[in-house]
Write an enzyme that holds these catalytic residues in place. Structure first.
Site, short mmCIF file in Angstrom:
data_model
loop_
_atom_site.label_atom_id
_atom_site.label_comp_id
_atom_site.label_asym_id
_atom_site.label_seq_id
_atom_site.Cartn_x
_atom_site.Cartn_y
_atom_site.Cartn_z
CD GLU A 90 -2.64 -1.12 2.65
OE1 GLU A 90 -2.61 -0.09 3.36
OE2 GLU A 90 -3.22 -2.16 2.99
CB CYS A 103 2.49 7.17 3.70
SG CYS A 103 2.87 5.93 4.97
CB CYS A 110 5.19 -5.82 9.40
SG CYS A 110 6.27 -5.04 10.62
CB CYS A 114 2.79 -3.18 16.48
SG CYS A 114 4.56 -2.76 16.51
CB CYS A 117 0.19 -2.27 13.19
SG CYS A 117 0.69 -1.92 11.50
CB CYS A 331 -0.60 1.13 7.38
SG CYS A 331 0.60 0.44 6.27
#
Length: 347
Positions: A90, A103, A110, A114, A117, A331
Site C-alpha cells: 500500500e 507514505c 511485517c 504490534c 497495526c 495501513c
C-alpha cells in the site's frame, strides 16, 4: 535478469561500459527510469537494437494499481499496488498546504507484531527491493497527477528491518538526476531497532527519524509492541539521544492514543519525564479502529488533555490530522481486505 531501477547512475554507467555503449546513454536510460518508463520500448531516443539488448539483460519493474480509493473528504488517495510476483503493498498520497506527501511501504507484511497495526497480521512475507520502493513514489505521482514533495516511510513493514534496501532507495530518490527529493523532506519511522538506529546515525542523513514509542513504561509497551521485550524503553531512548548527538536532528516520537491503555494523565506526565533532555517532538496519533482488534481509539477530549499536559511539561506535541478516514486508510487494511476477496473468489 538484473534489476536496472535499483542501480545508481554510477553503476548504470559501469553496465553500459561493459555493453560498449557511451556513458551518456546510461544517463538517458536513468532519466527514463526515473520519469516512470514502464518498458524499454518507451525510450525512443535509444536505437531499437539497444532497447532489445536492454530488455534481454535487465528487468524494469512497474507495479499495477489493483485498488485506488479517493477520499471525498480531503482528496487523500490510497493505492494498493500489485508487484511482479503477485504480492501487494500500500501507498497513501496525502495533500497538505506545504505540499504532497506519499507514505510508502518497505516490506510485504511485517514481522514486528504490534498489536494495533493491521500490517503485521499474517507476518512478514518478504522485503521489497529499492526499485519497488521507488515505484511507489513514481507511479503515485504519475497516476495522481500530483507532484510528490515529501516521503514518509511509514507504510507496511519496518524500514530498518530492510536496512540496506532503504539506504539504496534513499540514495536513488535523492539523486539530482532522478526525483531529487531532499533528505529533509523524508521521514523514516521505526518501532525501535536499536542497533539499526545506531547504524542509521552513522550515515548522518538529514532525514527525520520517527520513533514509534506508544507507551512510556515497559509493562505497557511490551504488551502492545513485542520489540520492547528486546529493546526496552530505557535502551531505546538512550539510542535516540545518541542519534541526536550524532546528527543534530530532532526526533519525532509517535504515540498512538489507545483508550484506557496509554492515555491517562499519569501516562502523559511519565512520558514527559522520560523525554526530558531529548530534542523531541511528540506526534499524538488517533488510533485507527481495526475491527478485529480489541484496542480502541481514545476519546478526542482525552487526547486534548494528554497534549496539554505534555506541553505544560515542556514537550512539544501535536495531534496528527486524520486524513482519508472515509477510505479505510489505516495501513494494512486495504491489503488484507483485498486478499480476503481474492481468497473468497477462489473458494
Amino acid at each position: 535478469m538484473k534489476d536496472i531501477k535499483s542501480m545508481t547512475l554510477a553503476e548504470l554507467r559501469g553496465e553500459f561500459a561493459e555493453l560498449g555503449e557511451p556513458a551518456f546513454r546510461a544517463g538517458q536510460v536513468y532519466s527514463w527510469i526515473h520519469r516512470g518508463a514502464r518498458s524499454f520500448e518507451e525510450m525512443t531516443n535509444l536505437s531499437k537494437a539497444l532497447r532489445l539488448r536492454l530488455a534481454e539483460r535487465y528487468e524494469l519493474t512497474a507495479p499495477t494499481a489493483v485498488r485506488k480509493l479517493v477520499s471525498k473528504k480531503d482528496g487523500t488517495i490510497k493505492y494498493l499496488w500489485r508487484l511482479s510476483d503477485g504480492n501487494c503493498v500500500e501507498s497513501v498520497l496525502m495533500q497538505y498546504h506545504h505540499g504532497n506527501t506519499v507514505c510508502i511501504s518497505s516490506e510485504v507484511g511485517c514481522a514486528m507484531g504490534c498489536a494495533f497495526c493491521a500490517s503485521t497480521r499474517g507476518g512478514l512475507v518478504r522485503r521489497l527491493t529499492p526499485s519497488e520502493m521507488l515505484d511507489q513514489v513514481l507511479f503515485t505521482q504519475l497516476d495522481s497527477g500530483l507532484p510528490v514533495s515529501n516521503i514518509v516511510l511509514m507504510g507496511i513493514g519496518e524500514p530498518l528491518d530492510n536496512f540496506d534496501t532503504v539506504l539504496r532507495f534513499l540514495e536513488l530518490v535523492n539523486s539530482p538526476e532522478g526525483m531529487n527529493i531532499g533528505m529533509r523532506h523524508i521521514s523514516l519511522s521505526t518501532c525501535g531497532l536499536v542497533e539499526r538506529i545506531d547504524r542509521l546515525a552513522e550515515e548522518n542523513l538529514q532525514l527525520t527519524l520517527s520513533v514509534s514509542l506508544h507507551a512510556p513504561t515497559d509493562e505497557i509497551r511490551s504488551t502492545i509492541m513485542p520489540v520492547n521485550r528486546r529493546y526496552n524503553v530505557q535502551t531505546l531512548l538512550a539510542a535516540c539521544k545518541r542519534y541526536f548527538e550524532k546528527t543534530g536532528r530532532r526526533i519525532s516520537f509517535e504515540y498512538a492514543m489507545i483508550r484506557g491503555v496509554n492515555d491517562t494523565p499519569e501516562m502523559a506526565k511519565l512520558l514527559a519525564s522520560r523525554l526530558r533532555g531529548i530534542a523531541a517532538h511528540v506526534n499524538l496519533i488517533p488510533l485507527n479502529d481495526i475491527p478485529e482488534s480489541p484496542l480502541k481509539p481514545s476519546y478526542p477530549e482525552v487526547v486534548q488533555t494528554f497534549q496539554k499536559i505534555l506541553e505544560q511539561h515542556g514537550i512539544p506535541a501535536t495531534v496528527r490530522r486524520t486524513l482519508g478516514s472515509d477510505i479505510n486508510a489505516s495501513c494494512g487494511q486495504l491489503r488484507r481486505n483485498f486478499e480476503r476477496e481474492e481468497q473468497s473468489a477462489k473458494e
